[in-house]
Write a protein that holds these residues in place. Sequence first.
Motif, PDB file in Angstrom:
ATOM      1  N   ARG A   1       0.825  -1.215   0.000  1.00  0.00           N
ATOM      2  CA  ARG A   1       0.000   0.000   0.000  1.00  0.00           C
ATOM      3  C   ARG A   1       0.855   1.260   0.000  1.00  0.00           C
ATOM      4  NH1 ARG A   1      -5.123  -1.060   3.972  1.00  0.00           N
ATOM      5  NH2 ARG A   1      -5.865  -2.948   2.955  1.00  0.00           N
ATOM      6  N   GLN A   2       2.118   1.102  -0.372  1.00  0.00           N
ATOM      7  CA  GLN A   2       3.058   2.231  -0.437  1.00  0.00           C
ATOM      8  C   GLN A   2       3.240   2.907   0.920  1.00  0.00           C
ATOM      9  OE1 GLN A   2       4.767   2.751  -3.419  1.00  0.00           O
ATOM     10  NE2 GLN A   2       3.697   0.862  -3.878  1.00  0.00           N
ATOM     11  N   ARG A   3       3.191   2.126   1.975  1.00  0.00           N
ATOM     12  CA  ARG A   3       3.400   2.637   3.333  1.00  0.00           C
ATOM     13  C   ARG A   3       4.732   2.067   3.819  1.00  0.00           C
ATOM     14  NH1 ARG A   3      -1.877   3.539   5.624  1.00  0.00           N
ATOM     15  NH2 ARG A   3      -0.850   4.474   7.419  1.00  0.00           N
ATOM     16  N   TYR A   4       5.641   2.935   4.219  1.00  0.00           N
ATOM     17  CA  TYR A   4       6.958   2.526   4.701  1.00  0.00           C
ATOM     18  C   TYR A   4       6.916   2.501   6.219  1.00  0.00           C
ATOM     19  CZ  TYR A   4       8.415   3.036  -0.078  1.00  0.00           C
ATOM     20  OH  TYR A   4       8.529   2.883  -1.426  1.00  0.00           O
ATOM     21  N   CYS A   5       6.973   1.310   6.776  1.00  0.00           N
ATOM     22  CA  CYS A   5       6.797   1.118   8.214  1.00  0.00           C
ATOM     23  C   CYS A   5       7.908   0.258   8.798  1.00  0.00           C
ATOM     24  CB  CYS A   5       5.451   0.446   8.487  1.00  0.00           C
ATOM     25  SG  CYS A   5       4.028   1.432   8.028  1.00  0.00           S
ATOM     26  N   MET A   6       8.005   0.308  10.103  1.00  0.00           N
ATOM     27  CA  MET A   6       8.944  -0.521  10.841  1.00  0.00           C
ATOM     28  C   MET A   6       8.139  -1.373  11.825  1.00  0.00           C
ATOM     29  SD  MET A   6      11.668   0.717   9.503  1.00  0.00           S
ATOM     30  CE  MET A   6      13.126   0.362  10.420  1.00  0.00           C
ATOM     31  N   THR A   7       8.589  -2.598  12.042  1.00  0.00           N
ATOM     32  CA  THR A   7       7.935  -3.494  12.987  1.00  0.00           C
ATOM     33  C   THR A   7       8.119  -2.952  14.406  1.00  0.00           C
ATOM     34  OG1 THR A   7       8.617  -5.337  11.582  1.00  0.00           O
ATOM     35  CG2 THR A   7       7.780  -5.884  13.783  1.00  0.00           C
ATOM     36  N   VAL A   8       7.005  -2.834  15.150  1.00  0.00           N
ATOM     37  CA  VAL A   8       7.114  -2.409  16.548  1.00  0.00           C
ATOM     38  C   VAL A   8       6.650  -3.502  17.507  1.00  0.00           C
ATOM     39  CG1 VAL A   8       7.028   0.074  16.102  1.00  0.00           C
ATOM     40  CG2 VAL A   8       4.897  -1.166  16.487  1.00  0.00           C
ATOM     41  N   GLU A   9       5.880  -4.452  17.007  1.00  0.00           N
ATOM     42  CA  GLU A   9       5.418  -5.548  17.861  1.00  0.00           C
ATOM     43  C   GLU A   9       5.017  -6.721  16.978  1.00  0.00           C
ATOM     44  OE1 GLU A   9       1.426  -6.126  20.388  1.00  0.00           O
ATOM     45  OE2 GLU A   9       2.718  -4.516  21.130  1.00  0.00           O
ATOM     46  N   MET A  10       5.321  -7.921  17.457  1.00  0.00           N
ATOM     47  CA  MET A  10       4.956  -9.116  16.715  1.00  0.00           C
ATOM     48  C   MET A  10       4.679 -10.247  17.693  1.00  0.00           C
ATOM     49  SD  MET A  10       7.063 -10.741  13.564  1.00  0.00           S
ATOM     50  CE  MET A  10       7.695 -12.354  13.930  1.00  0.00           C
ATOM     51  N   THR A  11       3.563 -10.919  17.499  1.00  0.00           N
ATOM     52  CA  THR A  11       3.207 -12.068  18.328  1.00  0.00           C
ATOM     53  C   THR A  11       3.098 -13.279  17.414  1.00  0.00           C
ATOM     54  OG1 THR A  11       1.970 -10.652  19.840  1.00  0.00           O
ATOM     55  CG2 THR A  11       1.512 -13.011  19.941  1.00  0.00           C
ATOM     56  N   VAL A  12       3.874 -14.309  17.712  1.00  0.00           N
ATOM     57  CA  VAL A  12       3.951 -15.495  16.862  1.00  0.00           C
ATOM     58  C   VAL A  12       3.344 -16.692  17.583  1.00  0.00           C
ATOM     59  CG1 VAL A  12       5.545 -17.105  15.740  1.00  0.00           C
ATOM     60  CG2 VAL A  12       6.053 -14.651  15.747  1.00  0.00           C
ATOM     61  N   ARG A  13       2.634 -17.498  16.811  1.00  0.00           N
ATOM     62  CA  ARG A  13       2.134 -18.763  17.343  1.00  0.00           C
ATOM     63  C   ARG A  13       2.600 -19.881  16.403  1.00  0.00           C
ATOM     64  NH1 ARG A  13      -3.748 -20.816  19.271  1.00  0.00           N
ATOM     65  NH2 ARG A  13      -2.949 -22.806  19.986  1.00  0.00           N
ATOM     66  N   PHE A  14       3.459 -20.743  16.928  1.00  0.00           N
ATOM     67  CA  PHE A  14       3.938 -21.899  16.166  1.00  0.00           C
ATOM     68  C   PHE A  14       2.920 -23.021  16.376  1.00  0.00           C
ATOM     69  CE2 PHE A  14       7.700 -19.496  17.429  1.00  0.00           C
ATOM     70  CZ  PHE A  14       8.315 -19.302  16.210  1.00  0.00           C
ATOM     71  N   ARG A  15       2.304 -23.465  15.311  1.00  0.00           N
ATOM     72  CA  ARG A  15       1.247 -24.483  15.425  1.00  0.00           C
ATOM     73  C   ARG A  15       1.760 -25.900  15.197  1.00  0.00           C
ATOM     74  NH1 ARG A  15      -4.111 -22.409  15.430  1.00  0.00           N
ATOM     75  NH2 ARG A  15      -4.046 -20.144  15.463  1.00  0.00           N
ATOM     76  N   LYS A  16       2.672 -26.082  14.243  1.00  0.00           N
ATOM     77  CA  LYS A  16       3.278 -27.390  13.990  1.00  0.00           C
ATOM     78  C   LYS A  16       4.679 -27.184  13.437  1.00  0.00           C
ATOM     79  CE  LYS A  16       1.009 -30.172  11.146  1.00  0.00           C
ATOM     80  NZ  LYS A  16       0.126 -30.850  10.198  1.00  0.00           N
ATOM     81  N   ALA A  17       5.524 -28.147  13.703  1.00  0.00           N
ATOM     82  CA  ALA A  17       6.881 -28.104  13.158  1.00  0.00           C
ATOM     83  C   ALA A  17       6.812 -28.209  11.640  1.00  0.00           C
ATOM     84  CB  ALA A  17       7.716 -29.242  13.733  1.00  0.00           C
ATOM     85  N   ILE A  18       7.719 -27.504  10.973  1.00  0.00           N
ATOM     86  CA  ILE A  18       7.767 -27.528   9.516  1.00  0.00           C
ATOM     87  C   ILE A  18       8.925 -28.433   9.081  1.00  0.00           C
ATOM     88  CG2 ILE A  18       8.132 -26.172   7.420  1.00  0.00           C
ATOM     89  CD1 ILE A  18       7.043 -23.723   8.984  1.00  0.00           C
TER      90      ILE A  18
END
Length: 142
Positions: free
Chosen positions: A69-86
């Motif tokens: 969307r032509q928006r230049y952003c930086m990551t400030v927060e991320m929440t990850v959920r690992f559901r199964k091993a790859i």
Amino acid sequence: MEEIIKYSGCFVCGDKNPHGLRIAFYYDRDQAVGEYTAHEKFQGYQGIFHGGLVSTLLDEIMAKAVLARQRYCMTVEMTVRFRKAIPVGTKLRLTGRITRDRRRLLETAVEITGEDGAVYATATGKYLEAATKVKNLLQSFP
């Protein structure tokens, strides 16, 4: 589908980074998409794709949803959920979208699935629009 812009030196999407993943990302119907096959050189435990790389892929696809969307952003927060091993060798589909736009703060969601539809990992993130000085720097990268 339209390819989302990239920085050629990026570890994930850069086409000129000899050590990178070289994933092409596209914008399709309000979401960013990409594909990657989990390579054995990035395993953690034997035969299992490293969780740190899974997190990297999640962050990148969320950032691409914003960048599309032509928006230049930086990551400030991320929440990850690992559901199964790859397992290494698994072909993955990455799908990310913006879930909320609050002016300079964008909220995102993503999932990594296999060809069979199995969900391996999900994440949500918050991305802060960069200040003009940073935005100009980001836009100048080839």
